[in-house]
Write a protein that holds these residues in place. Structure first.
Motif, PDB file in Angstrom:
ATOM      1  N   ALA A  82       0.834  -1.210   0.000  1.00 17.76           N
ATOM      2  CA  ALA A  82       0.000   0.000   0.000  1.00 17.76           C
ATOM      3  C   ALA A  82       0.867   1.257   0.000  1.00 17.76           C
ATOM      4  O   ALA A  82       0.520   2.273  -0.618  1.00 17.76           O
ATOM      5  CB  ALA A  82      -0.926  -0.008   1.207  1.00 17.76           C
ATOM      6  N   ALA A  83       2.007   1.183   0.681  1.00 16.94           N
ATOM      7  CA  ALA A  83       2.902   2.342   0.702  1.00 16.94           C
ATOM      8  C   ALA A  83       3.445   2.618  -0.699  1.00 16.94           C
ATOM      9  O   ALA A  83       3.520   3.772  -1.133  1.00 16.94           O
ATOM     10  CB  ALA A  83       4.047   2.103   1.688  1.00 16.94           C
ATOM     11  N   VAL A  84       3.781   1.555  -1.411  1.00 26.27           N
ATOM     12  CA  VAL A  84       4.268   1.712  -2.786  1.00 26.27           C
ATOM     13  C   VAL A  84       3.172   2.336  -3.661  1.00 26.27           C
ATOM     14  O   VAL A  84       3.421   3.284  -4.416  1.00 26.27           O
ATOM     15  CB  VAL A  84       4.710   0.335  -3.368  1.00 26.27           C
ATOM     16  CG1 VAL A  84       4.903   0.420  -4.866  1.00 26.27           C
ATOM     17  CG2 VAL A  84       5.991  -0.133  -2.685  1.00 26.27           C
ATOM     18  N   ALA A  85       1.957   1.808  -3.529  1.00 28.66           N
ATOM     19  CA  ALA A  85       0.837   2.336  -4.329  1.00 28.66           C
ATOM     20  C   ALA A  85       0.596   3.805  -4.015  1.00 28.66           C
ATOM     21  O   ALA A  85       0.407   4.637  -4.914  1.00 28.66           O
ATOM     22  CB  ALA A  85      -0.429   1.510  -4.068  1.00 28.66           C
ATOM     23  N   ALA A  86       0.634   4.153  -2.717  1.00 28.18           N
ATOM     24  CA  ALA A  86       0.380   5.544  -2.322  1.00 28.18           C
ATOM     25  C   ALA A  86       1.508   6.452  -2.818  1.00 28.18           C
ATOM     26  O   ALA A  86       1.256   7.552  -3.325  1.00 28.18           O
ATOM     27  CB  ALA A  86       0.234   5.639  -0.804  1.00 28.18           C
ATOM     28  N   ALA A  87       2.743   5.979  -2.700  1.00 24.74           N
ATOM     29  CA  ALA A  87       3.881   6.794  -3.156  1.00 24.74           C
ATOM     30  C   ALA A  87       3.750   7.053  -4.662  1.00 24.74           C
ATOM     31  O   ALA A  87       3.981   8.175  -5.130  1.00 24.74           O
ATOM     32  CB  ALA A  87       5.197   6.086  -2.842  1.00 24.74           C
ATOM     33  N   GLU A  88       3.372   6.018  -5.379  1.00 29.44           N
ATOM     34  CA  GLU A  88       3.262   6.183  -6.827  1.00 29.44           C
ATOM     35  C   GLU A  88       2.125   7.157  -7.186  1.00 29.44           C
ATOM     36  O   GLU A  88       2.279   8.001  -8.069  1.00 29.44           O
ATOM     37  CB  GLU A  88       3.034   4.823  -7.482  1.00 29.44           C
ATOM     38  CG  GLU A  88       3.641   4.755  -8.855  1.00 29.44           C
ATOM     39  CD  GLU A  88       3.821   3.329  -9.350  1.00 29.44           C
ATOM     40  OE1 GLU A  88       4.695   2.633  -8.807  1.00 29.44           O
ATOM     41  OE2 GLU A  88       3.084   2.930 -10.260  1.00 29.44           O
ATOM     42  N   ALA A  89       1.007   7.045  -6.479  1.00 29.79           N
ATOM     43  CA  ALA A  89      -0.105   7.967  -6.732  1.00 29.79           C
ATOM     44  C   ALA A  89       0.311   9.405  -6.414  1.00 29.79           C
ATOM     45  O   ALA A  89      -0.006  10.343  -7.150  1.00 29.79           O
ATOM     46  CB  ALA A  89      -1.326   7.563  -5.914  1.00 29.79           C
ATOM     47  N   ILE A  90       1.059   9.569  -5.324  1.00 32.75           N
ATOM     48  CA  ILE A  90       1.497  10.915  -4.933  1.00 32.75           C
ATOM     49  C   ILE A  90       2.460  11.484  -5.976  1.00 32.75           C
ATOM     50  O   ILE A  90       2.350  12.645  -6.371  1.00 32.75           O
ATOM     51  CB  ILE A  90       2.137  10.887  -3.525  1.00 32.75           C
ATOM     52  CG1 ILE A  90       1.047  10.655  -2.472  1.00 32.75           C
ATOM     53  CG2 ILE A  90       2.897  12.180  -3.230  1.00 32.75           C
ATOM     54  CD1 ILE A  90       1.557  10.325  -1.089  1.00 32.75           C
ATOM     55  N   GLU A  91       3.364  10.644  -6.449  1.00 28.78           N
ATOM     56  CA  GLU A  91       4.300  11.139  -7.458  1.00 28.78           C
ATOM     57  C   GLU A  91       3.562  11.527  -8.749  1.00 28.78           C
ATOM     58  O   GLU A  91       3.817  12.586  -9.329  1.00 28.78           O
ATOM     59  CB  GLU A  91       5.383  10.105  -7.777  1.00 28.78           C
ATOM     60  CG  GLU A  91       6.416  10.680  -8.753  1.00 28.78           C
ATOM     61  CD  GLU A  91       7.487   9.683  -9.146  1.00 28.78           C
ATOM     62  OE1 GLU A  91       7.138   8.537  -9.495  1.00 28.78           O
ATOM     63  OE2 GLU A  91       8.667  10.054  -9.108  1.00 28.78           O
ATOM     64  N   LEU A 126      -5.379   6.866  -6.643  1.00 26.02           N
ATOM     65  CA  LEU A 126      -4.882   5.997  -5.572  1.00 26.02           C
ATOM     66  C   LEU A 126      -5.533   4.613  -5.645  1.00 26.02           C
ATOM     67  O   LEU A 126      -4.867   3.588  -5.502  1.00 26.02           O
ATOM     68  CB  LEU A 126      -5.153   6.657  -4.213  1.00 26.02           C
ATOM     69  CG  LEU A 126      -4.766   5.863  -2.975  1.00 26.02           C
ATOM     70  CD1 LEU A 126      -3.266   5.579  -2.955  1.00 26.02           C
ATOM     71  CD2 LEU A 126      -5.161   6.609  -1.705  1.00 26.02           C
ATOM     72  N   LEU A 127      -6.827   4.580  -5.886  1.00 25.54           N
ATOM     73  CA  LEU A 127      -7.512   3.284  -5.961  1.00 25.54           C
ATOM     74  C   LEU A 127      -6.987   2.462  -7.126  1.00 25.54           C
ATOM     75  O   LEU A 127      -6.803   1.253  -7.037  1.00 25.54           O
ATOM     76  CB  LEU A 127      -9.034   3.479  -6.060  1.00 25.54           C
ATOM     77  CG  LEU A 127      -9.684   4.058  -4.800  1.00 25.54           C
ATOM     78  CD1 LEU A 127     -11.154   4.361  -5.043  1.00 25.54           C
ATOM     79  CD2 LEU A 127      -9.540   3.104  -3.605  1.00 25.54           C
ATOM     80  N   LYS A 128      -6.720   3.139  -8.226  1.00 24.64           N
ATOM     81  CA  LYS A 128      -6.171   2.452  -9.400  1.00 24.64           C
ATOM     82  C   LYS A 128      -4.798   1.850  -9.080  1.00 24.64           C
ATOM     83  O   LYS A 128      -4.506   0.700  -9.412  1.00 24.64           O
ATOM     84  CB  LYS A 128      -6.062   3.480 -10.538  1.00 24.64           C
ATOM     85  CG  LYS A 128      -5.411   3.002 -11.786  1.00 24.64           C
ATOM     86  CD  LYS A 128      -6.456   2.701 -12.837  1.00 24.64           C
ATOM     87  CE  LYS A 128      -5.803   2.119 -14.072  1.00 24.64           C
ATOM     88  NZ  LYS A 128      -6.259   0.846 -14.475  1.00 24.64           N
TER      89      LYS A 128
END
Ligand code: BT5
Length: 324
Positions: free
Chosen positions: A156-165, A247-249
């Protein structure tokens, strides 16, 4: 459902009126029923012009995370297709836990505009003022043994980091296990809660809080110097619903990778975002503090630290501080 359909039709005609007659025909309900729903939508903050002659015109949608707004933007296959939305809650994680206990399915999500008792880890609080940020909990039911559950936090941290970037153009740093930092300050945090039997996970509640549009001066004093938001870092407000859809994606993508390809792919990506190897850290875990050099995370997401005396320690839960 009817609200969403009305909004979908009105949004198709962004600068024109849609007649009440046409709406009632398309939805197969009376014109009075349409009018009732319009009144309800207005109470949610939708600015809708109504004229007896011309019908209805959606002038502006409010910045809310209601299903009626989110569903039109979702690009996921199954994640977030059922949304439990609340203007205010104690904690989205607590609500999701309750729903999951009652049989809610994998992929159902809980969103609140504010939380009175937003939860951090180890009994701490998550500051959650209304209509500025994102407070999300996702129900997952992976068929994995409980020891692998921490990998879901890393995923989830990876997904969130990617969404933020993708959303900000800035590269965040993941701090073990669950913080996401921009320029050294915490912008997002994750809290996983797990219900399991001895050999398998029943469900995992993946809780994510992301500071999006909050201004620095609105943070309580105690966290003002350590917290940040996307708006503070980029100088621009973000659309919360677009960010949520993104983020959901990302979460759906990374969770699928985890299930299909295993934890190693997640760990590899996590390492790139965390840059933890070789950093000097101070670790506090269950009241004990140790200093040392971070070696890596292991295959179950635990942090391995080497103390000054060359002793290696495996940490499953705790907080770290980076030392320069
Ligand atoms: C976390 O805990 O970082 C996990 C936060 C998870 C929040 C989400 S919101 C949706 C879902 N529902 C919930 O009830 N919770 C989840 P931890 O690592 O323990 O960090 C908590 C610490 O971060 C606090 O003690 C403060 O120092 C700081 N903090 C509190 N609120 C903050 C905020 N909004 N932004 C940045 N830092 C904050």
């Amino acid at each position: 459902m009817m609200d969403e359909e009305i909004l979908r039709l009105l949004k198709k005609h962004p600068s024109a009126f849609l007649s009440g007659e046409e709406l009632s025909r398309r939805l197969n309900v009376s014109r009075t029923a349409v009018w009732k729903r319009i009144r309800h939508l207005r109470s949610l903050g939708y600015e809708i012009e109504a004229s007896t002659r011309s019908g209805y015109w959606l002038v502006q949608s409010p910045d809310i995370l209601a299903p009626s707004e989110i569903k039109l933007l979702l690009k996921t296959k199954w994640l977030g297709r059922t949304i439990h939305y609340f203007p205010a809650l104690d904690s989205t994680n607590s609500k999701a836990y309750e729903l999951a206990t009652g049989g809610a399915k994998e992929g159902e999500i809980v969103i609140a505009e504010s939380q009175a008792k937003g939860k951090g880890r180890l009994g701490r609080n998550w500051f959650s003022p209304p209509y500025l940020n994102l407070y999300l909990s996702v129900i997952l039911r992976p068929k994995i043994p409980p020891q692998q559950a921490p990998l879901i936090t890393l995923m989830a941290a990876v997904a969130a980091a990617e969404a933020i970037e993708k959303s900000s153009g800035l590269r965040p740093l993941i701090k073990w296990p669950n913080d996401i930092l921009l320029n050294g300050r915490k912008m997002a945090g994750l809290l996983n809660e797990i219900k399991s039997e001895t050999d398998r996970v029943d469900f995992i509640i993946l809780g994510i809080g992301v500071n999006l549009n909050i201004d620095e001066k609105m943070f309580p004093k105690e966290i003002r110097s350590i917290a940040t938001s996307m708006k503070r870092e980029t100088g621009q407000a973000v659309s919360r619903k677009d960010f949520l859809a993104l983020l959901l994606k990302e979460l759906e993508k990374w969770y699928t990778i985890f299930l299909e390809e295993g934890g190693n792919v997640i760990l590899e990506s996590w390492r790139r975002w965390a840059q933890i190897k070789g950093r000097q850290v101070k670790m506090t875990s269950f009241g004990e503090t140790i200093g040392g050099k971070a070696i890596d995370v292991d295959s179950e997401g635990a942090l391995i630290i080497e103390t000054r005396h060359g002793e290696r320690k495996r940490i499953v839960a705790g907080d770290i501080e980076y030392r320069r």
